[in-house]
Design a protein around this motif. Structure first.
Motif, short mmCIF file in Angstrom:
data_model
loop_
_atom_site.label_atom_id
_atom_site.label_comp_id
_atom_site.label_asym_id
_atom_site.label_seq_id
_atom_site.Cartn_x
_atom_site.Cartn_y
_atom_site.Cartn_z
N UNK A 124 5.43 53.49 79.71
CA UNK A 124 5.65 54.94 79.68
C UNK A 124 5.86 55.43 81.11
N UNK A 125 6.77 56.38 81.27
CA UNK A 125 7.01 56.99 82.58
C UNK A 125 7.04 58.49 82.37
N UNK A 126 6.23 59.20 83.14
CA UNK A 126 6.13 60.65 82.99
C UNK A 126 7.07 61.41 83.91
N UNK A 127 7.06 62.73 83.73
CA UNK A 127 7.81 63.64 84.59
C UNK A 127 6.84 64.30 85.57
N UNK A 154 2.11 65.47 77.36
CA UNK A 154 2.94 64.35 76.93
C UNK A 154 4.06 64.08 77.93
N UNK A 155 4.72 65.15 78.39
CA UNK A 155 5.78 65.00 79.39
C UNK A 155 5.26 64.36 80.67
N UNK A 156 4.06 64.74 81.08
CA UNK A 156 3.47 64.18 82.30
C UNK A 156 3.22 62.68 82.18
N UNK A 157 3.03 62.22 80.96
CA UNK A 157 2.70 60.81 80.74
C UNK A 157 3.83 59.97 80.16
#
Length: 194
Positions: free
Chosen positions: A16-19, A42-45
């Protein structure tokens, strides 16, 4: 209220790659929307790449998704006055009926607190006639939705489950025998002590 209890799986081949927070803020500004707290987490992660459920982070595509969703819902007179945010749109060729099927994943931001997840898309209505119909489904909780997808992808496989059951069945007589021997030993010790 359940908050941010996503079951993220660290998978070395597909991580997983976040923003970054700045990227998320820019998306909200460009769309003129305030994302739900759980969606921001969720976006962060997993906002840039998810090993379970990818969401869109390209602003051009996101703007297009908002228009496409509104059009599709307006055709059916659904959720016309609501503030909606479509974060994923999929279109796939369905070989069973020889047509494309589309699916929108979105939040109704007009709902208070943590908005529910909605899915609006083509679902097969009749296998004999091979037809599709648009259907609006309320999946309720985004965290539960992601966790269910994670469980399906990374949870125990059917053969592993069957193996564990068979192992339990094979070990049960051995365990029962050991318990009987221990009980008999205790009983013999009590009889000797009397």
């Amino acid at each position: 209220m359940k908050k941010n209890n996503f079951r993220f799986v660290d998978h070395s081949e597909d991580p997983n790659v976040g923003l970054a927070n700045e990227e998320i803020a820019l998306l909200q500004k460009e769309l003129n929307l305030q994302f739900p707290e759980t969606y921001i987490f969720y976006l962060q992660n997993a906002g840039r790449r998810s090993n379970v459920f990818p969401v869109e982070h390209d602003i051009v595509k996101l703007k297009k998704y908002q228009e496409q969703l509104k059009e599709a819902l307006n055709e059916r007179n659904l959720l016309n006055a609501e503030s909606l945010f479509c974060f994923q749109y999929n279109i796939e060729y369905e070989p069973l009926i020889g047509e494309d099927s589309e699916t929108f994943y979105f939040f109704n931001l007009s709902e208070p607190k943590s908005p529910d997840l909605y899915v609006f898309g083509d679902f097969i209505i009749n296998y004999d006639w091979r037809g599709y119909a648009k259907e609006l489904t309320n999946k309720e909780n985004f965290v539960d939705f992601i966790n269910e997808r994670t469980k399906k992808k990374f949870g125990p496989k059917l053969l592993k489950k069957i193996g564990n059951i068979l192992l339990g069945i094979l070990l049960a007589p051995f365990i029962v025998t050991v318990l009987i021997i221990v009980a008999l030993q205790v009983l013999i010790e009590k009889i000797k002590d009397q």
